[in-house]
Scaffold this motif. Sequence first.
Motif, PDB file in Angstrom:
ATOM      1  N   LEU A  46       0.843  -1.200   0.000  1.00 17.98           N
ATOM      2  CA  LEU A  46       0.000   0.000   0.000  1.00 17.98           C
ATOM      3  C   LEU A  46       0.877   1.249   0.000  1.00 17.98           C
ATOM      4  O   LEU A  46       1.839   1.323   0.773  1.00 17.98           O
ATOM      5  CB  LEU A  46      -0.920   0.014   1.225  1.00 17.98           C
ATOM      6  N   PRO A  47       0.545   2.220  -0.823  1.00 21.16           N
ATOM      7  CA  PRO A  47       1.341   3.450  -0.853  1.00 21.16           C
ATOM      8  C   PRO A  47       1.094   4.303   0.391  1.00 21.16           C
ATOM      9  O   PRO A  47       0.030   4.214   1.018  1.00 21.16           O
ATOM     10  CB  PRO A  47       0.849   4.166  -2.116  1.00 21.16           C
ATOM     11  N   SER A  48       2.041   5.097   0.731  1.00 20.96           N
ATOM     12  CA  SER A  48       1.908   6.004   1.868  1.00 20.96           C
ATOM     13  C   SER A  48       0.714   6.926   1.659  1.00 20.96           C
ATOM     14  O   SER A  48       0.471   7.398   0.551  1.00 20.96           O
ATOM     15  CB  SER A  48       3.194   6.820   2.009  1.00 20.96           C
ATOM     16  N   GLY A  49      -0.056   7.157   2.717  1.00 19.91           N
ATOM     17  CA  GLY A  49      -1.190   8.068   2.631  1.00 19.91           C
ATOM     18  C   GLY A  49      -2.428   7.495   1.977  1.00 19.91           C
ATOM     19  O   GLY A  49      -3.336   8.234   1.622  1.00 19.91           O
ATOM     20  N   HIS A  50      -2.518   6.188   1.834  1.00 26.17           N
ATOM     21  CA  HIS A  50      -3.628   5.543   1.125  1.00 26.17           C
ATOM     22  C   HIS A  50      -4.977   5.678   1.841  1.00 26.17           C
ATOM     23  O   HIS A  50      -5.996   5.702   1.193  1.00 26.17           O
ATOM     24  CB  HIS A  50      -3.330   4.067   0.892  1.00 26.17           C
ATOM     25  N   GLY A  51      -5.009   5.707   3.156  1.00 26.10           N
ATOM     26  CA  GLY A  51      -6.259   5.872   3.887  1.00 26.10           C
ATOM     27  C   GLY A  51      -7.074   4.608   4.092  1.00 26.10           C
ATOM     28  O   GLY A  51      -8.158   4.659   4.675  1.00 26.10           O
ATOM     29  N   LEU A  52      -6.619   3.474   3.622  1.00 26.87           N
ATOM     30  CA  LEU A  52      -7.344   2.219   3.807  1.00 26.87           C
ATOM     31  C   LEU A  52      -7.060   1.651   5.203  1.00 26.87           C
ATOM     32  O   LEU A  52      -5.958   1.815   5.735  1.00 26.87           O
ATOM     33  CB  LEU A  52      -6.947   1.202   2.738  1.00 26.87           C
ATOM     34  N   PRO A  53      -8.030   0.958   5.799  1.00 27.89           N
ATOM     35  CA  PRO A  53      -7.865   0.454   7.166  1.00 27.89           C
ATOM     36  C   PRO A  53      -7.074  -0.853   7.263  1.00 27.89           C
ATOM     37  O   PRO A  53      -7.560  -1.878   7.745  1.00 27.89           O
ATOM     38  CB  PRO A  53      -9.311   0.279   7.630  1.00 27.89           C
ATOM     39  N   TRP A  54      -5.836  -0.831   6.852  1.00 27.12           N
ATOM     40  CA  TRP A  54      -4.960  -2.005   6.894  1.00 27.12           C
ATOM     41  C   TRP A  54      -4.870  -2.599   8.296  1.00 27.12           C
ATOM     42  O   TRP A  54      -4.693  -3.807   8.469  1.00 27.12           O
ATOM     43  CB  TRP A  54      -3.550  -1.631   6.420  1.00 27.12           C
TER      44      TRP A  54
END
Length: 97
Positions: A46-54
């Motif tokens: 996931l790229p930095s700043g993606h906002g997904l709830p990993w």
Amino acid sequence: MNAALKEQILTVLAEIPPGRVTTYGRIAAMTEGGTPRLVARALRELPSGHGLPWFRVITASRKLADHPGADEQRRRLIGEGVAFDARGRVAPERLWP
């Protein structure tokens, strides 16, 4: 990993509600051809700043995976009301879906 599978994984990831968790395997089962390892790979990429709830993805044993972001993951989950027992496991009723 092909783009379609990655998109499926990220779509499921985006659907996990606050205060709930799911496992790498449960996400894999909701995709066409995914495996828990491929789910973990997609999360690592996931790229930095993606906002997904990993941080809402845990292992099948209901524990956090051993990774560099585990302390932050625990902090975020506790912030959403997710508790851990003495063995570091999340209560089964917190599992989604």
